[in-house]
Design a protein around this motif. Structure first.
Motif, PDB file in Angstrom:
ATOM      1  N   GLY A 242       8.631  27.620 -11.962  1.00 42.50           N
ATOM      2  CA  GLY A 242       8.865  28.968 -11.467  1.00 42.50           C
ATOM      3  C   GLY A 242       7.844  29.376 -10.427  1.00 42.50           C
ATOM      4  O   GLY A 242       8.186  30.007  -9.404  1.00 42.50           O
ATOM      5  N   MET A 243       6.599  29.004 -10.651  1.00 44.04           N
ATOM      6  CA  MET A 243       5.546  29.323  -9.694  1.00 44.04           C
ATOM      7  C   MET A 243       5.759  28.600  -8.375  1.00 44.04           C
ATOM      8  O   MET A 243       5.614  29.181  -7.286  1.00 44.04           O
ATOM      9  CB  MET A 243       4.189  28.940 -10.300  1.00 44.04           C
ATOM     10  CG  MET A 243       2.985  29.226  -9.422  1.00 44.04           C
ATOM     11  SD  MET A 243       1.448  28.809 -10.272  1.00 44.04           S
ATOM     12  CE  MET A 243       1.416  30.093 -11.541  1.00 44.04           C
ATOM     13  N   ALA A 244       6.114  27.319  -8.435  1.00 44.93           N
ATOM     14  CA  ALA A 244       6.311  26.524  -7.225  1.00 44.93           C
ATOM     15  C   ALA A 244       7.478  27.059  -6.407  1.00 44.93           C
ATOM     16  O   ALA A 244       7.423  27.110  -5.169  1.00 44.93           O
ATOM     17  CB  ALA A 244       6.548  25.062  -7.592  1.00 44.93           C
ATOM     18  N   LYS A 245       8.559  27.476  -7.082  1.00 45.64           N
ATOM     19  CA  LYS A 245       9.702  28.040  -6.358  1.00 45.64           C
ATOM     20  C   LYS A 245       9.313  29.337  -5.660  1.00 45.64           C
ATOM     21  O   LYS A 245       9.722  29.588  -4.515  1.00 45.64           O
ATOM     22  CB  LYS A 245      10.873  28.270  -7.323  1.00 45.64           C
ATOM     23  CG  LYS A 245      11.521  26.986  -7.813  1.00 45.64           C
ATOM     24  CD  LYS A 245      12.866  27.220  -8.466  1.00 45.64           C
ATOM     25  CE  LYS A 245      12.735  27.876  -9.811  1.00 45.64           C
ATOM     26  NZ  LYS A 245      14.051  27.939 -10.519  1.00 45.64           N
ATOM     27  N   LYS A 246       8.516  30.158  -6.322  1.00 48.80           N
ATOM     28  CA  LYS A 246       8.111  31.435  -5.730  1.00 48.80           C
ATOM     29  C   LYS A 246       7.174  31.230  -4.550  1.00 48.80           C
ATOM     30  O   LYS A 246       7.371  31.800  -3.470  1.00 48.80           O
ATOM     31  CB  LYS A 246       7.438  32.303  -6.793  1.00 48.80           C
ATOM     32  CG  LYS A 246       7.004  33.664  -6.274  1.00 48.80           C
ATOM     33  CD  LYS A 246       6.385  34.500  -7.377  1.00 48.80           C
ATOM     34  CE  LYS A 246       5.942  35.864  -6.839  1.00 48.80           C
ATOM     35  NZ  LYS A 246       5.342  36.706  -7.925  1.00 48.80           N
ATOM     36  N   VAL A 247       6.142  30.393  -4.732  1.00 46.08           N
ATOM     37  CA  VAL A 247       5.154  30.171  -3.672  1.00 46.08           C
ATOM     38  C   VAL A 247       5.800  29.528  -2.450  1.00 46.08           C
ATOM     39  O   VAL A 247       5.458  29.848  -1.302  1.00 46.08           O
ATOM     40  CB  VAL A 247       3.987  29.301  -4.198  1.00 46.08           C
ATOM     41  CG1 VAL A 247       3.062  28.878  -3.052  1.00 46.08           C
ATOM     42  CG2 VAL A 247       3.195  30.055  -5.259  1.00 46.08           C
TER      43      VAL A 247
END
Length: 470
Positions: A242-247
């Motif tokens: 989720g973090m990688a998709k957002k960043v």
């Protein structure tokens, strides 16, 4: 090969005459690789292998079989993992001679191809016009697009581009009575009633034979970044996704998860492999991001990893510096199945769970199976980005009892837990004959509806009769 199966002489003669000398074979040596499945689990037989070169020849052959009430098994690259393409006395039809690329429409981002085209060749064809066909999986060097569509194949890029059905704009197919249905179209919007192509996609050849398809193309990424990441848990992997998709602004195109034991099997049994990280970690992720332009690509991947480090999710990571390292990183994930064979026989499950529930499922199911079945070892890995877990159960002591003796009981236990998590017993491999009893028992209403559709389109029940619905 099992004992040969006979057909009425007049039907054989008419099939041979219709397809010509290059269009059929009864040579045992040529038939042999077509009548055993890729895993070596199913062994079959066929009275004749038909090799049509055109849609019209497919239609003529199907019509002759339909009139005689003779069953047909369609076959693509024979890479099925659930016995969907192994004939048991049926006439076998392969589309391996139908390899034409009928049209490439660059401005429409589409190409129309025949069903016998091998996936890897289609990827290269798209690359030749500066486009991307994103379907990618381990068998792409032999899997044919007709079979991939018939089984609604998945692969490593479902996270970004979706399953095969989402990559198909139109189809051409031969129906069970020999009628040619022409639904080839490059349209993204077509609201004219039932979407008939969706009946054929994922039907495993039970409603007809796909002969051609119009496929979606995409812009080729200007830059791809790949990282091999060490983590402490599967739960942290999901949080980092989720973090990688957002960043990255949605640039993640693949996110593959595997446990340490899977990596160790690869390192032990696959030549020229090495651990990219200095220390061992309980879990690993292969994370791929794709960008339209090279500028800022590396910085975006580094920013995502840095955020993961700061959040305590990422323990270590290695970035691929060149094409060779990209190949090496992917090889660690793609050769798990090969390495597993060295551990011995396995009861394999291709299941789908909501992404948010994957870590809990893997932990609970692993604990249950290993506690309830003696000498078992679970190796769970897969496409965490889309919730697809390959939940494989093998033996700790390879000298112990044959695990396949308990295969049905193990699978039923796993599938009960899949149901409790709101999942699916088949994520990307299909049903074939391997899972048809489980499907019938777990989804009786769905199966009843599918049988009604099957009866309407194939009243004689000749099209891949043992598969999916039985």
């Amino acid at each position: 090969m099992t004992a040969p199966v006979s057909l009425p002489t007049d039907l054989l003669d008419r099939l041979k005459e219709t397809l010509g000398p290059k269009g059929w074979s009864q040579d045992p040596h040529e038939l042999e690789p077509h009548v055993a499945d890729w895993r070596g689990r199913y062994q079959g037989a066929t009275p004749i292998l038909l090799k049509p070169a055109t849609t019209q020849e497919v239609a003529a052959a199907v019509k002759l079989c339909a009139e005689a009430g003779v069953a047909i098994t369609p076959q693509g690259g024979n890479t099925s993992l659930c016995g969907a393409a192994t004939p048991q006395g049926e006439v076998l039809i392969t589309l391996k001679r139908m390899t034409g690329v009928r049209e490439i429409d660059v401005d429409n981002d589409s190409m129309t191809v025949e069903a016998g085209c091998v996936l890897e060749n289609l990827q290269k064809t798209a690359e030749g016009v500066d486009r991307l066909f994103p379907l990618s999986l381990g068998s792409q060097g032999s899997a044919m697009i007709g079979g991939l569509i018939s089984t609604n194949a998945g692969g490593v890029h479902v996270l970004r581009y979706g399953m095969t059905r989402e990559l198909v704009l139109g189809l051409e197919a031969v129906l069970p009575d020999g009628t040619i249905w022409t639904g080839l179209t490059g349209l993204r919007k077509d609201n004219t009633g039932y979407d008939l192509k969706q009946l054929l996609i994922g039907a495993e050849g039970t409603l007809g034979i796909i002969t051609a398809a119009t496929l979606k193309l995409f812009p080729r990424p200007g830059r791809m970044e790949l990282a091999f990441i060490g983590l402490n848990s599967a739960d942290e992997a999901v949080k980092f996704l989720g973090m990688a998709k957002k960043v990255s602004g949605g640039a993640v195109t693949a996110f593959e998860l595997m446990p340490r034991m899977a990596l160790e099997l690869v390192l032990d049994h696959v030549p020229n492999t090495r651990d990219p990280l200095g220390e061992a970690h309980p879990w690993y992720v292969v994370c791929e991001m794709s960008f339209g332009r090279p500028e800022g690509a590396r910085e975006t991947m580094e920013a995502a990893l840095e955020a993961g480090f700061e959040a305590g999710l990422v323990q270590d990571a290695a970035l691929a510096e060149n094409d060779s390292q990209i190949h090496d990183f992917w090889r660690l994930r793609e050769t798990i199945a090969e390495a597993e064979r060295a551990q011995g026989k396995a009861v394999k499950h291709d299941i789908s769970i909501p992404v948010s529930k994957m870590p809990a499922f893997m932990a609970q199911a692993t604990q249950a199976v290993e506690a309830e079945f003696d000498n078992t070892l679970v190796i769970a890995f897969g496409h965490v980005g889309d919730g697809n877990v390959h939940f494989n159960v093998t033996t700790r002591d390879t000298a112990g009892a044959d695990i396949l003796e308990n295969a049905k009981a193990i699978s039923s236990r796993v599938y009960d837990m899949v149901d409790s998590y709101g999942g699916s017993i088949s994520a990307e491999h299909g049903i074939g004959i391997l899972k048809r009893e489980e499907l019938s028992g777990r989804k009786p209403v769905d199966v009843a509806v599918m049988r009604a559709i099957k009866t309407a389109l194939d009243p004689k029940g000749i099209m891949n009769p043992r598969v999916l619905l039985g």
